[in-house]
Design a protein around this motif. Sequence first.
Motif: not given
Length: 284
Positions: A14-34
Amino acid sequence: MKKVNIGGVPEHFNLAWYLTLKDGEYKNQDINLRWHDYYGGTGEMNKALRSGEIDMAVILTEGVVKDIIEGNPSKIVQTFVETPLNWGIHVAADSEFNTINDIKGARAAISRYGSGSHLMAYINAKNNNWNLEKDLNFEVIKNLDGAIKGLTNGDADYFMWEKFTTKPIVDDGIFRRIANLPSPWPCFVIAVRQEFIDNNEDDLKIILDIINETTSDFKSIPSIDKTIANRYEQELEDVQEWLSLTEWSQSIMDKKTLDNVQEQLYDLKIISEKVDYAQLIHEI
């Protein structure tokens, strides 16, 4: 901003999830993924999906198929890891057990009923022509820490878990691995609560697009092997072997594969019925 809760095991898959969260990729799309770590694995995540504690889960195929058939109001929206999971079969380092035949009828430590460690014990029993009623016994230990205590204290006899995750415990002389058992299907899928799908399909598509872009190029990320080794406290050569064996997916699980999963679970009496493909899958 749309809040979305997702669960998974705190492992290298699941490291890919951590990397995309760390880079703020979901927040850039107005999604607060927790992201929420589930140390108890698939059984614990199924419970969290049912209760609405999480909206999505990166979860073992066999465990979520069983739970959806039993009423979990979720659907599989995508395969996450295409390759099988390499289950190690472990005993305590000083155990008298040395072979698969030795653990016939012994007590399997499982995180909980309906978990991968529980269901794969049936696959192992079937592969070795054991009596599924007489030769399988279980002790619930909740998680990996519980397995260490259970096997060390003699409360259970063997434990099945992903072999690269447990490799440091083997290297430290706590566990001894007596065999390996690859799962007979793609190991991880992404499952989502039906209610969330119905109301947030656009957001779900964005999340999947982001994670898929990262997993499709995951192995080419500079020094990814060193990153994994450091983050998950594993030996570099073990990580490199794991990467060579692992392929991520960006597509839905096909009917033939899912029929095979159901057929095997049904034959083992793990599920009481087989259901239509559409009852398990939602294609985005």
